[in-house]
Design an enzyme around this catalytic site. Sequence first.
Site, PDB file in Angstrom:
ATOM      1  N   ASN A 170     -30.050   7.363  -2.319  1.00  0.00           N
ATOM      2  CA  ASN A 170     -28.979   6.590  -1.690  1.00  0.00           C
ATOM      3  C   ASN A 170     -28.516   5.445  -2.591  1.00  0.00           C
ATOM      4  O   ASN A 170     -27.336   5.112  -2.625  1.00  0.00           O
ATOM      5  CB  ASN A 170     -29.435   6.055  -0.332  1.00  0.00           C
ATOM      6  CG  ASN A 170     -29.236   7.067   0.776  1.00  0.00           C
ATOM      7  OD1 ASN A 170     -28.147   7.567   0.989  1.00  0.00           O
ATOM      8  ND2 ASN A 170     -30.312   7.384   1.491  1.00  0.00           N
TER       9      ASN A 170
ATOM     10  N   ILE B  72     -41.219  -2.923   7.070  1.00  0.00           N
ATOM     11  CA  ILE B  72     -40.569  -3.670   8.153  1.00  0.00           C
ATOM     12  C   ILE B  72     -40.264  -5.073   7.654  1.00  0.00           C
ATOM     13  O   ILE B  72     -41.156  -5.793   7.196  1.00  0.00           O
ATOM     14  CB  ILE B  72     -41.477  -3.733   9.398  1.00  0.00           C
ATOM     15  CG1 ILE B  72     -41.707  -2.319   9.938  1.00  0.00           C
ATOM     16  CG2 ILE B  72     -40.853  -4.618  10.476  1.00  0.00           C
ATOM     17  CD1 ILE B  72     -42.698  -2.249  11.083  1.00  0.00           C
ATOM     18  N   LEU B  73     -39.002  -5.464   7.723  1.00  0.00           N
ATOM     19  CA  LEU B  73     -38.610  -6.780   7.229  1.00  0.00           C
ATOM     20  C   LEU B  73     -39.151  -7.890   8.122  1.00  0.00           C
ATOM     21  O   LEU B  73     -39.189  -7.748   9.345  1.00  0.00           O
ATOM     22  CB  LEU B  73     -37.081  -6.899   7.169  1.00  0.00           C
ATOM     23  CG  LEU B  73     -36.355  -6.082   6.099  1.00  0.00           C
ATOM     24  CD1 LEU B  73     -34.856  -6.324   6.208  1.00  0.00           C
ATOM     25  CD2 LEU B  73     -36.845  -6.443   4.697  1.00  0.00           C
TER      26      LEU B  73
ATOM     27  N   ASN C 274     -28.783  -0.616   7.251  1.00  0.00           N
ATOM     28  CA  ASN C 274     -29.771   0.436   7.007  1.00  0.00           C
ATOM     29  C   ASN C 274     -29.121   1.801   7.182  1.00  0.00           C
ATOM     30  O   ASN C 274     -28.206   1.969   7.993  1.00  0.00           O
ATOM     31  CB  ASN C 274     -30.937   0.293   7.991  1.00  0.00           C
ATOM     32  CG  ASN C 274     -31.999   1.369   7.792  1.00  0.00           C
ATOM     33  OD1 ASN C 274     -32.500   1.559   6.687  1.00  0.00           O
ATOM     34  ND2 ASN C 274     -32.326   2.079   8.866  1.00  0.00           N
TER      35      ASN C 274
ATOM     36  N   HIS D 251     -30.024   5.622   8.319  1.00  0.00           N
ATOM     37  CA  HIS D 251     -31.060   6.395   9.016  1.00  0.00           C
ATOM     38  C   HIS D 251     -30.616   7.845   9.124  1.00  0.00           C
ATOM     39  O   HIS D 251     -29.455   8.119   9.476  1.00  0.00           O
ATOM     40  CB  HIS D 251     -31.294   5.817  10.416  1.00  0.00           C
ATOM     41  CG  HIS D 251     -32.396   6.523  11.152  1.00  0.00           C
ATOM     42  ND1 HIS D 251     -33.732   6.314  10.862  1.00  0.00           N
ATOM     43  CD2 HIS D 251     -32.357   7.455  12.142  1.00  0.00           C
ATOM     44  CE1 HIS D 251     -34.463   7.096  11.650  1.00  0.00           C
ATOM     45  NE2 HIS D 251     -33.660   7.789  12.429  1.00  0.00           N
TER      46      HIS D 251
END
Length: 211
Positions: free
Chosen positions: A14, A93-94, A108, A110
């Site tokens: 990506n 996980i931020l 994001n 997904h």
Amino acid sequence: MLKLAVLVSGGGTNLQAIIDAVEAGEISQANIAAVISNKKDAYALTRAAEHGIYNCCISPKDYESRELFEQALLEVLTREQIDLVVLAGYLVILPEGLIQKYKNRIINIHPSLIPSFCGNGFYGLKVHEAALARGVKVTGATVHFVDEGTDTGPIILQKAVAVQPGDTPQILQKRVMEQAEWKILPQAIEMIAKGQIAVEEGIVKEVSKQA
């Protein structure tokens, strides 16, 4: 010009789609200022280096606490004057503090049509395995803003992809990437960079038709 930080954990397909879109002029109002990985051996870092993009590894494992990890991330984002954080296959996980500081400035990608096959435990091939196990005929990808939940933030773009007879998780993953992820992620970045969308009451709305 919007300055992007792309956060990655693996091969960076990506990321490559974003790089290609910038170089092709499909993303005209943004550039990649930094690529950050949580894994030192992520091939995405090599992709960044090959295109002269600043890159580094910041892993939670290298810090004694989540607070120190968050501080290290914030230092790079602040130093590079980042406007938009793009999670492109980032499997960490931020920290909530970072999410709050960059409210509606983190997106994001997904690999499903949210709200299907999303949330805790749904990532990578697991998403496509679940889709095939459920027998869905259509899947796809979603770009969304990141909030404190998992895959719960406001949806920016979605693109559907047909499931074909004989699909394996690997085949379906490749089709979803090629037909959806690599198209809508650069598109969402350009829309944000041009100020074409805004979040109102938890929903993304189009606010402009700028050229």
